[in-house]
Design a protein around this motif. Structure first.
Motif, short mmCIF file in Angstrom:
data_model
loop_
_atom_site.label_atom_id
_atom_site.label_comp_id
_atom_site.label_asym_id
_atom_site.label_seq_id
_atom_site.Cartn_x
_atom_site.Cartn_y
_atom_site.Cartn_z
N PHE A 216 0.83 -1.20 0.00
CA PHE A 216 0.00 0.00 0.00
C PHE A 216 0.87 1.25 0.00
CE2 PHE A 216 -3.09 -3.03 1.77
CZ PHE A 216 -4.18 -2.74 0.98
N ASP A 217 0.50 2.19 -0.85
CA ASP A 217 1.13 3.51 -0.88
C ASP A 217 0.02 4.52 -0.60
OD1 ASP A 217 2.02 6.09 -1.79
OD2 ASP A 217 3.66 5.09 -2.82
N LYS A 218 0.07 5.16 0.56
CA LYS A 218 -1.03 6.02 0.99
C LYS A 218 -1.33 7.14 0.00
CE LYS A 218 -0.54 5.28 5.97
NZ LYS A 218 -0.27 5.93 7.29
N SER A 219 -0.31 7.79 -0.50
CA SER A 219 -0.54 8.92 -1.41
C SER A 219 -1.16 8.45 -2.72
CB SER A 219 0.78 9.65 -1.69
OG SER A 219 1.72 8.77 -2.29
N ASN B 265 -2.87 5.60 -3.18
CA ASN B 265 -4.22 5.09 -2.91
C ASN B 265 -5.23 6.21 -2.71
OD1 ASN B 265 -3.36 2.44 -3.05
ND2 ASN B 265 -3.00 2.24 -0.85
N LYS B 266 -4.81 7.27 -2.05
CA LYS B 266 -5.70 8.41 -1.82
C LYS B 266 -6.11 9.04 -3.14
CE LYS B 266 -5.99 12.90 0.50
NZ LYS B 266 -5.27 13.91 1.33
N GLU B 267 -5.12 9.29 -4.02
CA GLU B 267 -5.41 9.88 -5.31
C GLU B 267 -6.28 8.97 -6.16
OE1 GLU B 267 -3.00 11.75 -9.17
OE2 GLU B 267 -1.91 11.12 -7.36
N THR B 268 -6.01 7.67 -6.09
CA THR B 268 -6.79 6.69 -6.86
C THR B 268 -8.24 6.67 -6.41
OG1 THR B 268 -4.83 5.30 -7.18
CG2 THR B 268 -6.98 4.26 -7.49
#
Length: 273
Positions: free
Chosen positions: A58-61, A63-66
């Protein structure tokens, strides 16, 4: 497309040949969904495929943008289940099981066109994203315009074909004359929807490619939840089965108006580029 044709065939078997009615249609839907998922699962299980199941992190940045940019697609998928429940409830309340059968039969044609539009949209989205990232906004807009014109032509072909051959199409399902006449009259009203639906689908996916999650979500929300549900509960109460056929048309036209506003707004913002 194979999913659609298999669904049509099984509906013919269970509803037409075996005379199982709505229960037969439900069984056909379950069988088709199970087969579709199984085929996809087997495909992605093979490691030699370019896209396959694997370990992930998981990559927070990212995933958030996605999640934000893909919110409109989530709304669209969620809306399909909600609208189907609402349509079935309203049809049973005001028309009965024959109305549900007629709506289901017409729905296969609508679903087929919708899949074509989504297919074009999925091909358009990465191209628009690349153009937008390269600061080639004009090219992205031209791609959207060309795609909309292609779908307008395809929509016109659908509209003419099903307006003329509506009864013959309904007869494929082995339904009663009452249901067949409902389907034929429904296509005559619904035909115009094919001309607008592709426009709204493409515009929503276009804005996703541009990274404009808000505009994309507005279009998806209007055509999938807000307008659709409002008209679903209002029109059938006023005009019965005729009102049912007008729901999608009114929804897509009003959504198209909002889409044009958002597109013109984008053009003004990009005017100096």
């Amino acid at each position: 497309m194979i999913h659609i044709f298999l669904h049509i065939y099984l509906d013919y078997v269970f509803v037409g040949a075996l005379r199982m009615g709505v229960e037969g249609s439900a069984i056909a839907s379950l069988i088709v969904q199970a087969i579709t998922v199984a085929v996809q699962f087997v495909y992605f299980m093979k490691p030699e495929r370019s896209i396959h199941f694997t370990r992930f992190g998981f990559d927070k940045s990212v995933n958030k943008e996605t999640l934000i940019n893909g919110s409109s697609e989530f709304i669209g998928e969620m809306a399909s289940a909600i609208s189907m429940f609402a349509f079935n409830y309203v049809l049973m309340k005001y028309v009965g099981s024959q109305g549900v059968a007629a709506f289901t039969i017409l729905g296969f044609a609508v679903y087929g066109f919708s899949m074509i539009a989504i297919g074009f949209g999925q091909g358009l989205t990465p191209l628009v994203s690349i153009c937008w990232g390269a600061n080639e906004q004009k090219t992205a807009m031209e791609l959207r315009s060309v795609t909309n014109k292609i779908l307008l032509i395809i929509g016109l072909l659908f509209a003419v074909a099903f307006s003329v051959f509506g009864n013959s199409y309904a007869a494929m399902f082995g339904c009663s004359d009452v249901v067949a006449n409902m389907v034929a009259s429904g296509f005559r009203i619904y035909a115009a929807t094919f001309l607008v639906m592709g426009f709204d689908v493409i515009n929503s996916m276009y804005f996703t490619g541009c990274g404009d999650a808000l505009s994309s979500a507005i279009i998806s929300s209007l055509r999938g939840v807000v307008l659709l549900l409002a008209f679903t509960f209002i029109f059938p109460a006023l005009w019965g089965m005729t009102g049912v056929w007008f729901v999608a048309l009114a929804t897509e036209i009003l959504t198209a108006v909002v889409s044009l506003f958002l597109i013109n707004k984008q053009k003004k913002l990009c005017g100096g580029r």
